[in-house]
Design a protein around this motif. Structure first.
Motif, PDB file in Angstrom:
ATOM      1  N   GLN A 122      -3.910   1.104   5.056  1.00 36.14           N
ATOM      2  CA  GLN A 122      -4.191   0.751   3.666  1.00 36.14           C
ATOM      3  C   GLN A 122      -5.302  -0.290   3.497  1.00 36.14           C
ATOM      4  OE1 GLN A 122      -2.031   2.431   1.113  1.00 36.14           O
ATOM      5  NE2 GLN A 122      -1.821   3.600   2.980  1.00 36.14           N
ATOM      6  N   SER A 130      -3.447  -4.006   5.707  1.00 36.03           N
ATOM      7  CA  SER A 130      -4.216  -4.171   4.479  1.00 36.03           C
ATOM      8  C   SER A 130      -4.569  -5.630   4.231  1.00 36.03           C
ATOM      9  CB  SER A 130      -3.424  -3.632   3.288  1.00 36.03           C
ATOM     10  OG  SER A 130      -2.351  -4.493   2.981  1.00 36.03           O
ATOM     11  N   SER A 137      -6.383  11.164  -2.369  1.00 39.85           N
ATOM     12  CA  SER A 137      -6.278   9.893  -3.082  1.00 39.85           C
ATOM     13  C   SER A 137      -6.737  10.056  -4.523  1.00 39.85           C
ATOM     14  CB  SER A 137      -7.139   8.839  -2.375  1.00 39.85           C
ATOM     15  OG  SER A 137      -7.084   7.610  -3.062  1.00 39.85           O
ATOM     16  N   LYS A 144      -3.821   8.741   1.572  1.00 46.48           N
ATOM     17  CA  LYS A 144      -3.612   8.032   0.314  1.00 46.48           C
ATOM     18  C   LYS A 144      -3.672   6.526   0.542  1.00 46.48           C
ATOM     19  CE  LYS A 144      -0.825  11.478  -2.141  1.00 46.48           C
ATOM     20  NZ  LYS A 144       0.444  11.738  -2.827  1.00 46.48           N
ATOM     21  N   GLY A 145      -4.360   5.840  -0.362  1.00 48.55           N
ATOM     22  CA  GLY A 145      -4.366   4.383  -0.338  1.00 48.55           C
ATOM     23  C   GLY A 145      -5.492   3.751   0.453  1.00 48.55           C
ATOM     24  N   SER A 159      -8.276  -1.264   1.770  1.00 47.33           N
ATOM     25  CA  SER A 159      -8.708  -0.720   0.483  1.00 47.33           C
ATOM     26  C   SER A 159     -10.105  -1.137   0.050  1.00 47.33           C
ATOM     27  CB  SER A 159      -7.701  -1.119  -0.609  1.00 47.33           C
ATOM     28  OG  SER A 159      -7.585  -2.529  -0.680  1.00 47.33           O
TER      29      SER A 159
END
Length: 245
Positions: free
Chosen positions: A103, A198, A50, A130-131, A105
């Motif tokens: 995701q 998310s 990331s 990632k994310g 975050s």
């Protein structure tokens, strides 16, 4: 309590990645140029790390020294290999329960989810490289140390993890409002994996289509959704109730 280790400088971060250090996130100065910078970007992409492109003042918060426009954070925990983890859980007598986070975050939401997962007997948490929110010192603090107790695995693509779990005998349940089926109509008694989406957009459409079942929480108020960590808690405690009963 263990904290993130910060690594400064282009060459230092490159060498850390090449040495397979547990890099959780890399912060890169916007507009940086040069051969070493391009080499670092290539390594970041190749290893699925990331990364965020930030202005110089953000990097200066880490250090006033010569960071050369690059700061990397290493994770305070050791991540598990997803396939190995699934194989090990398959050898247990009790059916495993996994939690997949698409995701998430916010580090405090992430920490709260880890804490609830530990309290409800979740066997492992799976996140995307990632994310996803980093496992930072704030995450550890919010989890009340549960991040050291619940195995966490990182994968390149969460959709591939869903397919792998389905092939391994898991039933994958997605928490979403895009269904008429209530959470309380779903069985969590066998090998199961719950997907939480998310804070802003929920579960991505491609992952949602891959799930075996969709389930939603009944809501009686005018607000259309709960905080993701609260919603996750409701799902996990329903799974725990069924598994204890």
């Amino acid at each position: 309590m263990e904290k993130n280790t910060e690594i400064y400088g282009l060459r230092a971060v490159i060498e850390a990645i090449q040495a397979n250090e547990p890099i959780d996130k890399v912060y890169l100065q916007k507009g940086l140029q040069g051969a070493l910078y391009k080499e670092l970007e290539t390594l970041i992409r190749k290893n699925g790390i990331s990364a965020s492109y930030v202005p110089l003042p953000r990097l200066n918060r880490f250090t006033q020294g010569n960071h050369q426009g690059v700061v990397a954070l290493t994770s305070p925990i050791t991540f598990h290999t997803f396939e190995t983890l699934v194989e090990q859980l398959g050898e247990r007598e009790t059916p495993p329960l996994l939690l997949l986070l698409d995701q998430i975050s916010d580090v405090r939401n992430f920490g709260a989810i880890i804490r609830t997962a530990e309290c409800t007997g979740v066997d492992a948490i799976v996140i995307q490289k990632k994310g996803a929110a980093p496992v930072s010192a704030d995450t550890i603090k919010t989890s009340a140390g549960a991040a050291f107790r619940v195995p966490i695995a990182k994968v390149d693509h969460l959709k591939d993890a869903v397919f792998y779990l389905q092939a391994s005998g898991y039933r994958v349940i997605a928490a979403t409002e895009k269904t008429n089926q209530s959470l309380y109509e779903v069985s969590f008694t066998g090998p199961a994996a719950i997907i939480m989406g998310s804070e802003d957009t929920g579960i991505s459409p491609s992952i949602l289509k891959s799930a075996d079942e969709l389930a939603k929480l009944p809501l009686k108020g005018e607000i259309g959704s709960l905080n993701v960590s609260v919603a996750c808690g409701v799902f996990l405690y329903e799974a725990l109730r069924q598994r204890q009963g």
